[in-house]
Motif scaffolding. Structure first.
Motif, PDB file in Angstrom:
ATOM      1  N   LEU A  17       8.576  48.665  11.423  1.00  0.00           N
ATOM      2  CA  LEU A  17       9.485  47.734  12.093  1.00  0.00           C
ATOM      3  C   LEU A  17       9.457  46.328  11.493  1.00  0.00           C
ATOM      4  O   LEU A  17      10.338  45.519  11.776  1.00  0.00           O
ATOM      5  N   TYR A  18       8.445  46.022  10.695  1.00  0.00           N
ATOM      6  CA  TYR A  18       8.345  44.688  10.085  1.00  0.00           C
ATOM      7  C   TYR A  18       9.270  44.604   8.878  1.00  0.00           C
ATOM      8  O   TYR A  18       9.237  45.463   7.995  1.00  0.00           O
ATOM      9  N   ALA A  19      10.081  43.565   8.823  1.00  0.00           N
ATOM     10  CA  ALA A  19      10.929  43.335   7.655  1.00  0.00           C
ATOM     11  C   ALA A  19      10.058  42.813   6.514  1.00  0.00           C
ATOM     12  O   ALA A  19       9.147  42.017   6.738  1.00  0.00           O
ATOM     13  N   ALA A  20      10.333  43.270   5.311  1.00  0.00           N
ATOM     14  CA  ALA A  20       9.529  42.869   4.155  1.00  0.00           C
ATOM     15  C   ALA A  20       9.574  41.360   3.938  1.00  0.00           C
ATOM     16  O   ALA A  20       8.596  40.751   3.503  1.00  0.00           O
ATOM     17  N   ALA A  21      10.694  40.725   4.265  1.00  0.00           N
ATOM     18  CA  ALA A  21      10.819  39.280   4.083  1.00  0.00           C
ATOM     19  C   ALA A  21       9.930  38.497   5.056  1.00  0.00           C
ATOM     20  O   ALA A  21       9.578  37.350   4.805  1.00  0.00           O
ATOM     21  N   LEU A  22       9.534  39.110   6.145  1.00  0.00           N
ATOM     22  CA  LEU A  22       8.707  38.459   7.159  1.00  0.00           C
ATOM     23  C   LEU A  22       7.221  38.463   6.797  1.00  0.00           C
ATOM     24  O   LEU A  22       6.464  37.587   7.214  1.00  0.00           O
ATOM     25  N   LEU A  23       6.800  39.419   5.991  1.00  0.00           N
ATOM     26  CA  LEU A  23       5.377  39.618   5.703  1.00  0.00           C
ATOM     27  C   LEU A  23       4.676  38.422   5.061  1.00  0.00           C
ATOM     28  O   LEU A  23       3.555  38.104   5.455  1.00  0.00           O
ATOM     29  N   PRO A  24       5.285  37.710   4.091  1.00  0.00           N
ATOM     30  CA  PRO A  24       4.583  36.540   3.542  1.00  0.00           C
ATOM     31  C   PRO A  24       4.310  35.456   4.595  1.00  0.00           C
ATOM     32  O   PRO A  24       3.281  34.779   4.542  1.00  0.00           O
ATOM     33  N   TYR A  25       5.209  35.294   5.534  1.00  0.00           N
ATOM     34  CA  TYR A  25       5.018  34.299   6.587  1.00  0.00           C
ATOM     35  C   TYR A  25       3.869  34.699   7.518  1.00  0.00           C
ATOM     36  O   TYR A  25       3.072  33.860   7.933  1.00  0.00           O
ATOM     37  N   LEU A  26       3.788  35.983   7.840  1.00  0.00           N
ATOM     38  CA  LEU A  26       2.686  36.460   8.674  1.00  0.00           C
ATOM     39  C   LEU A  26       1.349  36.277   7.963  1.00  0.00           C
ATOM     40  O   LEU A  26       0.359  35.876   8.583  1.00  0.00           O
ATOM     41  N   LEU A  27       1.329  36.551   6.662  1.00  0.00           N
ATOM     42  CA  LEU A  27       0.103  36.342   5.884  1.00  0.00           C
ATOM     43  C   LEU A  27      -0.278  34.870   5.881  1.00  0.00           C
ATOM     44  O   LEU A  27      -1.447  34.524   6.069  1.00  0.00           O
ATOM     45  N   ALA A  28       0.694  33.990   5.701  1.00  0.00           N
ATOM     46  CA  ALA A  28       0.419  32.550   5.690  1.00  0.00           C
ATOM     47  C   ALA A  28      -0.145  32.093   7.031  1.00  0.00           C
ATOM     48  O   ALA A  28      -1.074  31.269   7.071  1.00  0.00           O
ATOM     49  N   ILE A  29       0.375  32.626   8.124  1.00  0.00           N
ATOM     50  CA  ILE A  29      -0.130  32.277   9.458  1.00  0.00           C
ATOM     51  C   ILE A  29      -1.587  32.706   9.592  1.00  0.00           C
ATOM     52  O   ILE A  29      -2.432  31.948  10.074  1.00  0.00           O
ATOM     53  N   HIS A  30      -1.899  33.906   9.160  1.00  0.00           N
ATOM     54  CA  HIS A  30      -3.274  34.408   9.276  1.00  0.00           C
ATOM     55  C   HIS A  30      -4.238  33.651   8.355  1.00  0.00           C
ATOM     56  O   HIS A  30      -5.382  33.406   8.735  1.00  0.00           O
ATOM     57  N   VAL A  31      -3.776  33.278   7.178  1.00  0.00           N
ATOM     58  CA  VAL A  31      -4.624  32.503   6.266  1.00  0.00           C
ATOM     59  C   VAL A  31      -4.889  31.116   6.846  1.00  0.00           C
ATOM     60  O   VAL A  31      -6.025  30.623   6.812  1.00  0.00           O
ATOM     61  N   ALA A  32      -3.855  30.472   7.399  1.00  0.00           N
ATOM     62  CA  ALA A  32      -4.037  29.160   8.026  1.00  0.00           C
ATOM     63  C   ALA A  32      -4.992  29.252   9.212  1.00  0.00           C
ATOM     64  O   ALA A  32      -5.844  28.379   9.411  1.00  0.00           O
ATOM     65  N   GLU A  33      -4.855  30.312   9.994  1.00  0.00           N
ATOM     66  CA  GLU A  33      -5.750  30.527  11.133  1.00  0.00           C
ATOM     67  C   GLU A  33      -7.191  30.717  10.656  1.00  0.00           C
ATOM     68  O   GLU A  33      -8.127  30.154  11.235  1.00  0.00           O
ATOM     69  N   LEU A  34      -7.377  31.495   9.595  1.00  0.00           N
ATOM     70  CA  LEU A  34      -8.722  31.704   9.049  1.00  0.00           C
ATOM     71  C   LEU A  34      -9.319  30.387   8.568  1.00  0.00           C
ATOM     72  O   LEU A  34     -10.496  30.113   8.818  1.00  0.00           O
ATOM     73  N   ALA A  35      -8.524  29.557   7.910  1.00  0.00           N
ATOM     74  CA  ALA A  35      -9.020  28.258   7.440  1.00  0.00           C
ATOM     75  C   ALA A  35      -9.478  27.407   8.624  1.00  0.00           C
ATOM     76  O   ALA A  35     -10.563  26.809   8.584  1.00  0.00           O
ATOM     77  N   GLY A  36      -8.696  27.366   9.676  1.00  0.00           N
ATOM     78  CA  GLY A  36      -9.071  26.597  10.860  1.00  0.00           C
ATOM     79  C   GLY A  36     -10.325  27.129  11.526  1.00  0.00           C
ATOM     80  O   GLY A  36     -11.206  26.353  11.932  1.00  0.00           O
ATOM     81  N   ILE A  37     -10.428  28.434  11.619  1.00  0.00           N
ATOM     82  CA  ILE A  37     -11.609  29.052  12.241  1.00  0.00           C
ATOM     83  C   ILE A  37     -12.854  28.769  11.408  1.00  0.00           C
ATOM     84  O   ILE A  37     -13.917  28.463  11.950  1.00  0.00           O
ATOM     85  N   LEU A  38     -12.731  28.862  10.086  1.00  0.00           N
ATOM     86  CA  LEU A  38     -13.894  28.602   9.227  1.00  0.00           C
ATOM     87  C   LEU A  38     -14.340  27.143   9.301  1.00  0.00           C
ATOM     88  O   LEU A  38     -15.542  26.858   9.274  1.00  0.00           O
ATOM     89  N   VAL A  39     -13.385  26.213   9.400  1.00  0.00           N
ATOM     90  CA  VAL A  39     -13.747  24.808   9.573  1.00  0.00           C
ATOM     91  C   VAL A  39     -14.468  24.614  10.899  1.00  0.00           C
ATOM     92  O   VAL A  39     -15.504  23.950  10.969  1.00  0.00           O
ATOM     93  N   LEU A  40     -13.938  25.203  11.960  1.00  0.00           N
ATOM     94  CA  LEU A  40     -14.582  25.117  13.269  1.00  0.00           C
ATOM     95  C   LEU A  40     -15.978  25.737  13.244  1.00  0.00           C
ATOM     96  O   LEU A  40     -16.926  25.172  13.807  1.00  0.00           O
ATOM     97  N   LEU A  41     -16.114  26.849  12.557  1.00  0.00           N
ATOM     98  CA  LEU A  41     -17.422  27.509  12.450  1.00  0.00           C
ATOM     99  C   LEU A  41     -18.402  26.635  11.680  1.00  0.00           C
ATOM    100  O   LEU A  41     -19.552  26.474  12.105  1.00  0.00           O
ATOM    101  N   ARG A  42     -17.960  26.051  10.606  1.00  0.00           N
ATOM    102  CA  ARG A  42     -18.840  25.179   9.817  1.00  0.00           C
ATOM    103  C   ARG A  42     -19.293  23.970  10.639  1.00  0.00           C
ATOM    104  O   ARG A  42     -20.472  23.610  10.630  1.00  0.00           O
ATOM    105  N   ILE A  43     -18.365  23.335  11.335  1.00  0.00           N
ATOM    106  CA  ILE A  43     -18.706  22.185  12.172  1.00  0.00           C
ATOM    107  C   ILE A  43     -19.658  22.595  13.292  1.00  0.00           C
ATOM    108  O   ILE A  43     -20.608  21.879  13.603  1.00  0.00           O
ATOM    109  N   THR A  44     -19.420  23.745  13.868  1.00  0.00           N
ATOM    110  CA  THR A  44     -20.252  24.220  14.973  1.00  0.00           C
ATOM    111  C   THR A  44     -21.668  24.521  14.501  1.00  0.00           C
ATOM    112  O   THR A  44     -22.633  24.239  15.222  1.00  0.00           O
ATOM    113  N   LEU A  45     -21.836  25.061  13.318  1.00  0.00           N
ATOM    114  CA  LEU A  45     -23.161  25.437  12.821  1.00  0.00           C
ATOM    115  C   LEU A  45     -23.956  24.247  12.296  1.00  0.00           C
ATOM    116  O   LEU A  45     -25.160  24.380  12.077  1.00  0.00           O
ATOM    117  N   GLN A  46     -23.318  23.100  12.107  1.00  0.00           N
ATOM    118  CA  GLN A  46     -24.048  21.928  11.614  1.00  0.00           C
ATOM    119  C   GLN A  46     -24.782  21.197  12.710  1.00  0.00           C
ATOM    120  O   GLN A  46     -24.585  21.186  13.810  1.00  0.00           O
TER     121      GLN A  46
END
Length: 94
Positions: free
Chosen positions: A65-94
């Motif tokens: 059901l996913y359009a092929a044109a939509l997939l890069p945007y979904l990947l970008a959202i997940h990558v941005a989310e991962l970056a934010g989570i990793l920053v939060l994790l790094r700050i939390t562990l310090q």
């Protein structure tokens, strides 16, 4: 499965692992301090965890059901989310 969808699934898996670690760290903080902030962060991280679990489930069950044109945007959202989570994790562990 499309390569971009596979990449998005892998990034979502990394999000799940990172969020699991964050939940564990915040749970340990809460057990030591009984402060409200770690409890709120557990709730927040739990909702993000649920979001990623639903996303991975949706990729596997509704991939046609996913359009092929939509997939890069979904990947970008997940990558941005991962970056934010990793920053939060790094700050939390310090």
């Amino acid at each position: 499965m499309e390569p971009i969808m596979t990449a998005s699934t892998i990034v979502s898996g990394a999000n799940l692992i990172s969020l699991g670690v964050l939940i564990g760290v915040f749970a340990k903080m809460y057990s030591k301090t009984k402060a409200q902030l770690p409890l709120g962060m557990i709730f927040f991280a739990g909702l993000l965890f649920l979001h990623n679990m639903i996303g991975v489930y949706a990729y596997f069950t509704m991939m046609d059901l996913y359009a092929a044109a939509l997939l890069p945007y979904l990947l970008a959202i997940h990558v941005a989310e991962l970056a934010g989570i990793l920053v939060l994790l790094r700050i939390t562990l310090q």
